[in-house]
Design an enzyme around this catalytic site. Structure first.
Site, PDB file in Angstrom:
ATOM      1  N   LYS A  25      -7.243  -7.476  -4.456  1.00 36.80           N
ATOM      2  CA  LYS A  25      -7.689  -6.104  -4.201  1.00 36.80           C
ATOM      3  C   LYS A  25      -9.119  -5.851  -4.644  1.00 36.80           C
ATOM      4  CE  LYS A  25      -3.373  -3.809  -3.565  1.00 36.80           C
ATOM      5  NZ  LYS A  25      -2.561  -2.625  -3.648  1.00 36.80           N
ATOM      6  N   LYS A  47       3.112  -8.042   8.309  1.00 36.05           N
ATOM      7  CA  LYS A  47       4.249  -7.188   7.966  1.00 36.05           C
ATOM      8  C   LYS A  47       3.902  -5.718   8.211  1.00 36.05           C
ATOM      9  CE  LYS A  47       3.713  -6.084   3.120  1.00 36.05           C
ATOM     10  NZ  LYS A  47       4.364  -5.177   2.265  1.00 36.05           N
ATOM     11  N   LYS A 105       2.326   0.335   4.912  1.00 33.94           N
ATOM     12  CA  LYS A 105       1.839   1.713   4.802  1.00 33.94           C
ATOM     13  C   LYS A 105       0.345   1.786   5.055  1.00 33.94           C
ATOM     14  CE  LYS A 105       4.342   2.445   0.767  1.00 33.94           C
ATOM     15  NZ  LYS A 105       3.962   2.213  -0.581  1.00 33.94           N
TER      16      LYS A 105
HETATM   17  P1  ATP Z   1       1.094  -1.134   0.923  1.00 41.72           P
HETATM   18  O1  ATP Z   1       0.534  -1.099   2.300  1.00 41.72           O
HETATM   19  O2  ATP Z   1       0.599  -0.039   0.014  1.00 41.72           O
HETATM   20  O3  ATP Z   1       1.165  -2.507   0.320  1.00 41.72           O
HETATM   21  P2  ATP Z   1       3.767  -1.377   1.844  1.00 41.72           P
HETATM   22  O4  ATP Z   1       4.244  -0.461   2.905  1.00 41.72           O
HETATM   23  O5  ATP Z   1       3.407  -2.762   2.236  1.00 41.72           O
HETATM   24  O6  ATP Z   1       2.588  -0.679   1.100  1.00 41.72           O
HETATM   25  P3  ATP Z   1       4.891  -1.594  -0.811  1.00 41.72           P
HETATM   26  O7  ATP Z   1       4.651  -0.291  -1.481  1.00 41.72           O
HETATM   27  O8  ATP Z   1       4.053  -2.766  -1.179  1.00 41.72           O
HETATM   28  O9  ATP Z   1       4.902  -1.392   0.792  1.00 41.72           O
HETATM   29  O10 ATP Z   1       6.393  -2.016  -0.968  1.00 41.72           O
HETATM   30  C1  ATP Z   1       7.473  -1.198  -1.308  1.00 41.72           C
HETATM   31  C2  ATP Z   1       8.719  -2.026  -1.074  1.00 41.72           C
HETATM   32  O11 ATP Z   1       8.966  -2.160   0.331  1.00 41.72           O
HETATM   33  C3  ATP Z   1       8.618  -3.459  -1.611  1.00 41.72           C
HETATM   34  O12 ATP Z   1       9.844  -3.809  -2.199  1.00 41.72           O
HETATM   35  C4  ATP Z   1       8.356  -4.298  -0.381  1.00 41.72           C
HETATM   36  O13 ATP Z   1       8.846  -5.613  -0.522  1.00 41.72           O
HETATM   37  C5  ATP Z   1       9.095  -3.523   0.702  1.00 41.72           C
HETATM   38  N1  ATP Z   1       8.450  -3.704   2.008  1.00 41.72           N
HETATM   39  C6  ATP Z   1       7.245  -3.215   2.361  1.00 41.72           C
HETATM   40  N2  ATP Z   1       6.950  -3.528   3.633  1.00 41.72           N
HETATM   41  C7  ATP Z   1       8.003  -4.246   4.101  1.00 41.72           C
HETATM   42  C8  ATP Z   1       8.315  -4.853   5.370  1.00 41.72           C
HETATM   43  N3  ATP Z   1       7.474  -4.766   6.389  1.00 41.72           N
HETATM   44  N4  ATP Z   1       9.487  -5.516   5.510  1.00 41.72           N
HETATM   45  C9  ATP Z   1      10.359  -5.580   4.477  1.00 41.72           C
HETATM   46  N5  ATP Z   1      10.127  -5.033   3.273  1.00 41.72           N
HETATM   47  C10 ATP Z   1       8.974  -4.377   3.070  1.00 41.72           C
END
Ligand code: ATP
Ligand code: LTN
Length: 333
Positions: free
Chosen positions: A113, A194, A197
């Site tokens: 980051k 993946k 958010k």
């Molecule tokens: P950011 O973009 O801020 O990283 P994110 O949407 O990728 O956010 P996180 O806040 O990192 O999500 O993750 C919250 C939870 O959701 C974690 O346990 C992560 O493993 C799960 N998660 C996030 N995106 C996915 C996905 N596409 N598929 C399965 N699990 C997910």
């Protein structure tokens, strides 16, 4: 009973990946463990981009409301907002004084980051120490998280162990658990990334609160490939495989069955089936969310109660840690 702790950042609207990858498990774990779930707003302030105060506040309420809507039960579990329990910030100072600059600098998430950023806050550097406090204040045995959080949980163990060794047993050493996700959900437009958010285009992300028309539109314009066969092959057919995985998780059926059923009928009909399944999966969540959002005073009351219960545990642990470290108790001399 096993104590479980997990946290989610209010860094954007929650999506299908969060639901199938994490929240379904959060809800399920309430059956067998004593669960503490936290909306980690202090962590969300550390992102390299300057945060907008009004947005942070709104996202914090939205995340908490969504957690309630997906089935986090405030009677059985503790659900609270991190900044409502000031012990997290205070405990972070204690751990800051035993954490090494070198071990934090090496943290993979920090390296990722901070790389290429013009300015990096001390908060981002200290992120894993705050996460250590979250976990250790509640004597958590298990921390359900994605694989990417493995190093942070290892740091929490290391710092807890170091503290106990130097100052006496105060903290329980947690272990990371990576429950089987219902699905690893990929971006609908770029199915090799993946669903996330913090994505650049919302077209590839199904948000939990998207209305049925928007859900259908996003799924129907999902990137697939130029063939017509429906089979599961993440490398050769990432788009179709992603849709199969989503359909399997949403219906509780096996990928093999679904592939056999839909193969030969074309991508159009297949996408319609996926869209319908996702709409049905999200319908009760959206209904419950609408009820809660119509009663903000009730959400505020639930979060206040959660903070109160969290604080009872955290304050006790923090006091023991301060005593152990030799901080003069108030009223003593
Ligand atoms: P950011 O973009 O801020 O990283 P994110 O949407 O990728 O956010 P996180 O806040 O990192 O999500 O993750 C919250 C939870 O959701 C974690 O346990 C992560 O493993 C799960 N998660 C996030 N995106 C996915 C996905 N596409 N598929 C399965 N699990 C997910
Ligand atoms: N860093 C985590 C969120 C998080 C967390 C926690 C998870 C903050 N504190 C404590 C588990 C336990 C993330 O980005 N997924």
């Amino acid at each position: 009973m096993t104590r479980v702790f997990s946290g989610i950042q209010p860094s954007g609207d929650l999506h299908l990946g969060n639901q199938l990858g994490a929240l379904v498990n959060w809800v399920g774990m309430q059956e067998r463990a004593d669960c503490v779930y936290c909306v980690v707003d202090l962590h969300a302030m550390t992102s390299p981009a300057e945060h907008d105060p009004a947005t942070l506040r709104q996202r914090t309420v939205d995340a908490a409301t969504t957690l309630l809507a997906v089935g986090v039960d405030p009677e059985r579990s503790i659900l609270f907002v991190q900044s409502h329990v000031h012990e997290h910030a205070e405990c972070t100072w204690l751990f800051n004084c035993i954490a090494g600059f070198g071990e934090l600098r090496k943290q993979p998430q920090f390296k990722d980051k901070s790389e290429g950023q013009e300015s990096v806050s001390v908060g981002l550097f200290d992120y894993p120490v705050l996460q250590t406090s979250d976990i250790l204040l509640y004597h958590a045995d298990e921390v359900p998280v994605g694989e990417d959080q493995r190093h942070h949980i290892e740091l929490a163990r290391d710092l807890g162990q170091r503290f106990n060794h130097r100052f006496g047993e105060v903290f329980t050493l947690p272990k990371a658990i990576h429950p089987q996700a219902a699905a690893r959900v990929m971006d609908l437009q770029e199915p090799t990334n993946k669903m996330s958010k913090s994505t650049s285009s919302e077209k590839g992300v199904v948000y939990l609160l998207d209305d049925p028309t928007r859900i259908a539109k996003k799924i129907k314009s999902a990137v697939t490939d130029s063939a017509t066969d429906i089979r599961y092959d993440r490398d050769a057919k990432p788009g179709v495989s992603n849709l199969l995985e989503i359909l399997a998780a949403a219906t509780g059926r096996s990928i093999e069955d679904l592939a056999a059923e839909h193969d030969g009928h074309g991508y159009g009909a297949f996408k319609t089936a996926v869209a319908e399944a996702v709409v049905e999966l999200l319908r009760p969540i959206q209904q419950r969310h609408a009820e809660l959002a119509a009663d903000p005073a009730e959400v505020a009351r639930l979060l206040d109660d959660g903070a109160h219960r969290a604080r009872t545990i955290a304050a006790d642990t923090l006091q023991r840690a301060k005593d152990a470290m030799g901080l003069l108790p108030r009223g003593a001399a």
